[in-house]
Write a protein that holds these residues in place. Structure first.
Motif: not given
Length: 547
Positions: A60-61, A55, A336, A209, A340, A58
């Motif tokens: 996606l972030t 995380s 999503t 995620e 994330a 992350s």
């Protein structure tokens, strides 16, 4: 000096043979051997430990947040910065995994650095890490701006729904601060409530995620506009100047994404069977992130409607998703990403609060007694969590209206994390080169098995990791106007990365000089000069440069 309530009476260092015979230690007993009482609650399992590291990274972030920046500098060929950074960070992670098996303690970077290089060096490493983590929390929070306005234009509050929501615009940057501050209030509350709640929320976020990443990669690959050979060309790169320098600048994206895997180490005191679990989850977080992030970048380049109209550089992957999947599916996928971002911010803030807690219980920070308190009701360091949250909000507020908010803060926070990481890998390499070759000989995990060790590969892995990190710090702090000064004519903004780190170090130095006699070295280690020969590798000892 009275013993701090969070610290157990110093344990005598165990001999190598004693360590080898001690198998199946309970977590609390293992922590006591390092000099600490079990106060934080062990509510983190194997998946939650992986989730903490994953995380923080992350993909996606961070890929959504800075894809446009990387592409804007290096064009399609910026993809190749990813495997370079991934390989370098994996080497760093392998070093961290070895240390996590040996010293599973909260505030991992500070603890490891101090035990390897002494109290003074370790304190400055921890101080750098705290400042870097607070900035990282702020940067993670403003990533909402790269997603939410694309889901619903009503999230663009500043200037109205028809205002420019691009993160590098004035209205976009101001709105990013607003959304980020709201998110930080929520994550601060979750961080305080309970480690079990935090672990549950983070784990749920990681599941979402992973599903989102898998779906995005699959769908983008099924909607190609061009072949994968696009990464062999510089289409879309910034014009003018040497492409090498543009490519190096584009590495900022990969460098920003692939950090934070040490968060699993920060939660060691709250992880069940940490000597067995944490090394695996650190490496696993980097491996999964490296594979998923690389495929996501490649898929985005293949499926983008255009590489030359400027939209990919300004809108990034959010623009690709919106254009390729339509309003319904596109917005669902972007949801999503928003989840994330929330999980990433929560993981970053949790790791930062544990670093503050770890240093405070050694009386190494202002108001240490308060910062080191663990709530008997929630089992969390409430004040430390509040400090990180408030510090992140402050970092955003003072930058409101700054159009370089994303790029400047991203580059600065990652440079500081790289410097803090160097504060661990550098001393570790030195200890290996000066005779400490058997880092984990005789060490056993909670089930009695030998703990993770690089063995004879330690020197080679450590050397390459240190050289890579040093080069990346220079690259991140290079005074590029496109990163630090979008006005193009303000010298102090261009050099703001170097100036900020110098200022933060100076402030820390003044505080340390005034108060260093109150500080303790981490408990459970012998403080004193290490013997010049042979003793350099003795487990449980640390070189003390100054006291």
């Amino acid at each position: 000096m009275s013993q701090h309530p969070n610290v157990a009476p110093p344990a005598q260092p165990l001999s190598p043979s004693g360590r080898g015979a001690a198998t199946g230690l309970a977590e609390a007993d293992g922590l006591a051997a390092l000099g600490y009482r079990q106060e934080l609650r062990r509510g983190v399992g194997s998946f939650s430990s992986f989730a903490a590291g994953f995380s923080f990274v992350s993909i996606l972030t961070t890929v959504f947040q800075l894809f446009g920046l990387g592409f804007g500098f290096g064009g399609a060929a910026f993809f190749w910065t990813w495997p370079v950074v991934f390989a370098g960070q994996m080497l760093v992670a392998l070093n961290f995994a070895e240390l996590a098996a040996r010293w599973p303690v909260s505030g991992a970077i500070y603890q490891w650095s101090t035990r390897l290089a002494g109290k003074v060096f370790g304190w400055f490493t921890g101080w750098t890490m705290i400042v870097g983590q607070i900035l990282t929390v702020a940067v993670a929070a403003v990533a909402l701006q790269a997603v939410l306005p694309s889901i619903w234009n009503g999230f663009q509050i500043v200037g109205g729904s028809h205002a420019d929501a691009t993160p590098t615009s004035s209205t976009g940057a101001e709105n990013a601060v607003l959304l980020g501050c709201v998110l930080l209030v929520v994550t601060t509350v979750v961080t305080i409530v309970s480690v079990r709640v935090m672990a549950l929320v983070t784990s749920a976020g990681v599941v979402v995620e992973l599903i989102g990443v898998s779906a995005l990669i699959a769908l983008l690959f099924f909607l190609p506009k061009r072949s994968a050979t696009v990464v062999l060309h510089t289409t879309g790169a910034a014009s003018g100047g040497s492409y090498l320098f543009a490519w190096l600048a584009s590495a900022l994206m990969a460098a920003y994404v692939l950090v934070g895997f040490d968060a699993a180490g920060e939660l060691s005191e709250e992880t069940r069977a940490p000597r067995r679990t944490t090394p695996k989850t650190i490496v696993r977080a980097v491996a999964v992130s490296g594979l998923g992030g690389g495929l996501l970048i490649l898929a985005g380049l293949i499926a983008a409607p255009s590489l030359t109209d400027g939209n990919l550089a300004s809108g990034g992957l959010a623009w690709v998703v919106s254009q390729r999947f339509g309003s319904v599916l596109g917005r669902l996928l972007l949801c999503t990403v928003a989840v994330a971002v929330f999980a990433c911010t929560l993981a970053c803030q949790t790791a930062g609060s544990r670093m503050v807690f770890s240093m405070a219980r050694e009386n190494a920070l202002p108001f240490s007694r308060t910062l080191a308190k663990v709530s008997p009701r929630t089992g969390t360091p409430i004040t430390a969590s509040l400090v990180v949250g408030v510090g992140a909000v402050a970092a955003l507020v003072v930058n409101i209206g700054q159009t370089a908010l994303f790029t400047a803060l991203s580059s600065l926070c990652i440079a500081m994390l790289y410097l803090a990481y160097l504060g661990v890998t550098g001393p570790l390499l030195w200890r290996r080169l000066t005779g400490w070759t058997a880092l984990s000989d005789g060490e056993r995990d909670e089930e009695g098995h030998a703990v993770f060790s690089l063995g004879r590969f330690g020197i080679a892995v450590g050397t390459i990791a240190v050289l890579y990190q040093a080069a990346m710090v220079v690259n991140l702090l290079w005074p590029r106007t496109a990163v630090y000064d979008t006005t193009g004519h303000t010298w102090w903004l261009r050099w703001s990365g170097v100036l900020f780190i110098a200022g933060a170090t100076a402030v820390g130095g003044l505080y340390y000089a005034a108060t260093h006699r109150r500080h303790r070295a981490p408990s459970g280690i012998t403080v004193g000069a290490v013997a010049a020969a042979g003793g350099a590798g003795a487990p449980g000892t640390v070189a003390e440069a100054a006291s």
